[in-house]
Design an enzyme around this catalytic site. Structure first.
Site, PDB file in Angstrom:
ATOM      1  N   GLU A  67       3.368 -30.823 -19.662  1.00 50.85           N
ATOM      2  CA  GLU A  67       2.497 -30.061 -18.768  1.00 50.85           C
ATOM      3  C   GLU A  67       2.468 -28.573 -19.115  1.00 50.85           C
ATOM      4  OE1 GLU A  67       3.950 -33.704 -16.520  1.00 50.85           O
ATOM      5  OE2 GLU A  67       4.883 -32.135 -17.742  1.00 50.85           O
ATOM      6  N   PHE A 129       9.332 -39.217  -2.873  1.00 51.51           N
ATOM      7  CA  PHE A 129       9.471 -39.304  -4.335  1.00 51.51           C
ATOM      8  C   PHE A 129       8.488 -38.349  -5.024  1.00 51.51           C
ATOM      9  CE2 PHE A 129       8.134 -41.378  -8.370  1.00 51.51           C
ATOM     10  CZ  PHE A 129       9.329 -41.217  -9.053  1.00 51.51           C
ATOM     11  N   GLN A 130       9.005 -37.530  -5.895  1.00 52.04           N
ATOM     12  CA  GLN A 130       8.249 -36.546  -6.667  1.00 52.04           C
ATOM     13  C   GLN A 130       7.490 -35.551  -5.775  1.00 52.04           C
ATOM     14  OE1 GLN A 130       5.934 -38.523  -9.779  1.00 52.04           O
ATOM     15  NE2 GLN A 130       7.708 -38.363 -11.147  1.00 52.04           N
ATOM     16  N   LYS A 179      -2.498 -36.949  -1.918  1.00 55.20           N
ATOM     17  CA  LYS A 179      -3.072 -38.207  -2.414  1.00 55.20           C
ATOM     18  C   LYS A 179      -4.080 -38.795  -1.424  1.00 55.20           C
ATOM     19  CE  LYS A 179      -1.591 -42.130  -5.185  1.00 55.20           C
ATOM     20  NZ  LYS A 179      -0.423 -42.881  -5.735  1.00 55.20           N
ATOM     21  N   MET A 492      14.340 -11.921 -33.376  1.00 50.94           N
ATOM     22  CA  MET A 492      14.300 -10.691 -32.606  1.00 50.94           C
ATOM     23  C   MET A 492      15.630 -10.444 -31.891  1.00 50.94           C
ATOM     24  SD  MET A 492      12.556  -8.023 -32.023  1.00 50.94           S
ATOM     25  CE  MET A 492      10.779  -8.261 -32.244  1.00 50.94           C
TER      26      MET A 492
END
Length: 577
Positions: A67, A129-130, A179, A492
């Site tokens: 993502e 969940f999630q 949802k 760096m």
């Protein structure tokens, strides 16, 4: 199932269709002329993906492998096209994986709309969940965010999201959709947003301030322009060029302003900042009028604020009121769109040359060339330098490529030496400094500018942070050219350890895999260059290829990037070695 209706809206009748919230979201994206979405599906966003499947002839979804990669790809697309980038993910970890890209887009003013799925409304706050509170998490790193819990909200909120993302000072917006709102039906119609109460994206320009600025510029002996990305975002490239040429003012750029003005323009004097050019930094503290256009006086540009341009009258052209006097106190602030502001200023500006002032920049450049540039671009030592690789890419591309850089030594070298003759050609992570940015951003840039060569310049450290996006390149046959400048270090950080931590190289040595074999595992043509005699021909072969191409260049392990302003020091303290 879609059904047509008419609803009264005052004196007009508007046709609506009865559809699900998920399908409504797709219609909103189409109405906003989105053509590409970068994302990764999951349970909470699955209804939208199901509808997206039905519209794939109108709206292309690019499946990234992470993502975060989706957000950076959307950023690359937005930066090269000027359009709003779109990324999509599911709830929970899918949503939290967007946060780095949101933060990067926020600080670099990149227009982006991110859409996340969320658990059903009745489960909010239950640790389902999630489930994560992505609205709370993303609030500090978005221009605006909103959680949709009812299907009927979708058209208005999506219109508002795109308007806010692209208007004024652009930025990222996150829309979280439960949802149930995706499954529920609504009578859909769409009206683009044209304004939001209490939000004034384009302040009215003060004509008195324009007159004051013109008076300061016309009477200046040593005027100096520093321009940033606001010139590009405001489509003010021609107005900047006209001002510079009419008034004879030397102009320098921030790394996000790079490419707003042709790099070979005689009045373009180079880059400011920690690893910028010697003259543009030192002479900041010798100019009498400093004209900042579309830049925000970042600490990497100013160094110590206690000593920054104290002798100068400061004129600041800026669209975001929050940036005025935030870091540097201004004498004249001109709030408004850069293009409109410069168009009002130009008729009031007198023609000038300032030849003696220009000669001071030329003298400083000669010092820098002898001490740094000739060794970077035309080294006499055996090992390859990052600078000579960039120079070969310039030659092979005729300065026409889009260069996408990651973060580190290679980024500073690329920004110092890449040459451009077209705007929107330099894409990098500026304010956040996100390692892992370049590979997915190059995918988005290439998809947004299919007719241009897109070259990703990446260090061996940052490359491995999103290396999985090679699969996205392979699946979509995206003809990105990937150049990894491999010094087997986090370069760096290693440079700072050498200069300021007595060579205690703590956790900066990289034991790297065989990058060529990895690229070949993704069916991407790959080569490695270790000798100078092989560099030119291999770069030319890469640039001539019509397919994705991976090139690893083994460069000197302990090369440092100079000039350099030590952290917290004055721009006058810039070091050449």
């Amino acid at each position: 199932m879609e059904t047509l209706k008419e609803k009264n809206t005052g004196s007009t009748k508007q046709t609506t269709i009865r559809i699900s919230g998920a399908e409504a979201l797709i219609h909103c994206l189409l109405a906003e002329e989105a053509d590409l979405i970068y994302g990764y599906p999951g349970g909470a966003i699955m209804p939208v993906y199901d509808e997206l499947y039905k519209f794939q002839d109108k709206l292309t979804h690019i499946l990234t492998r992470h993502e975060q990669g989706a957000t950076h790809a959307a950023q690359g697309y937005a930066r090269v096209t000027g359009k709003v980038g779109v990324a999509m993910a599911t709830s929970g970890p899918g949503a939290t994986n967007l946060v780095t890209g949101l933060a990067d887009a926020q600080i670099d003013s990149t227009p982006m709309v991110c859409i996340t799925g969320q658990v059903p409304r009745h489960l909010l706050g239950s640790d389902a969940f999630q489930e994560t509170d992505i609205i709370g998490i993303s609030t500090p790193v978005t221009k605006w965010n909103y959680q949709i819990t009812k299907a009927t909200e979708i058209p208005e909120i999506m219109a508002k999201a795109f308007y806010i993302a692209k208007s004024g000072r652009p930025g990222p917006v996150l829309i979280d959709i439960t949802k149930n709102a995706q499954f529920d039906e609504l009578d859909f119609s769409y009206e683009p947003c044209t304004g939001v109460r209490s939000y004034n994206p384009s302040p009215k320009i003060n004509s008195k301030a324009i007159e004051q600025a013109a008076d300061l510029i016309n009477n200046a002996k040593k005027p100096y322009i520093i321009f940033g990305q606001g010139v590009i975002l405001g489509h003010a490239e021609e107005q900047l060029k006209a001002l510079v040429e009419k008034a004879g003012i030397p102009a320098a750029w921030t790394i996000l302003g790079l490419s707003a003005m042709h790099t070979d323009h005689p009045l373009n004097v180079g880059m400011v900042g920690m690893h910028g050019n010697y003259g543009p930094n030192i002479l900041t503290n010798e100019c009498d009028v400093l004209i900042a256009i579309g830049m925000r006086f970042d600490d990497r540009v100013t160094g110590s604020l206690d000593t920054y341009a104290k002798q100068a009258k400061v004129i600041h052209f800026e669209i975001d009121p929050a940036e005025i006097d935030k870091n540097v106190t201004t004498d004249v602030a001109i709030l408004g769109d850069a293009r409109d502001s410069l168009e009002l200023l130009l008729p009031l500006i007198k023609e000038n040359k300032h030849e003696e002032w220009h000669n001071e920049f030329k003298t400083k450049y000669e010092e820098e060339f002898d001490a740094v540039i000739k060794n970077d671009l035309h080294p006499t030592k055996e090992g390859l330098t990052m600078g000579e690789v960039i120079e070969e890419i310039n030659l092979a591309s005729k300065n026409k490529a889009v260069i996408v850089t990651d973060v580190g030594q290679h980024q500073m070298i690329a920004c110092r030496y890449a040459k451009f003759n077209q705007s929107k050609s330099n894409i990098t992570s500026g304010g956040l400094g996100t390692m892992g940015f370049a590979l997915p951003a190059a995918i988005g840039a290439k998809m947004g500018a299919e007719d241009r060569e897109v070259v990703a310049i990446i260090g061996d450290g940052g490359y491995q942070m999103n290396i999985q996006e090679l699969a996205t390149i392979y699946q979509n046959k995206t003809a990105v050219k990937i150049v990894v400048l491999n010094n087997d270090h986090l370069g760096m950080v290693r440079q700072w350890q050498e200069l300021f931590f007595e060579r205690r190289y703590a956790s900066t040595v990289m034991t790297n895999p065989d990058f060529v074999k990895i690229a070949e595992g993704y069916h991407i043509k790959a080569k490695r260059v270790e000798k100078r005699k092989d560099l030119k021909a291999t770069v030319e072969e890469m640039m001539a290829s019509s397919e994705p191409y991976f090139l690893e260049v083994k460069v000197e392990k302990e090369d440092n990037v100079f000039p350099m302003i030590p952290s917290g020091a004055s721009v006058s303290d810039i070091r050449l070695k």
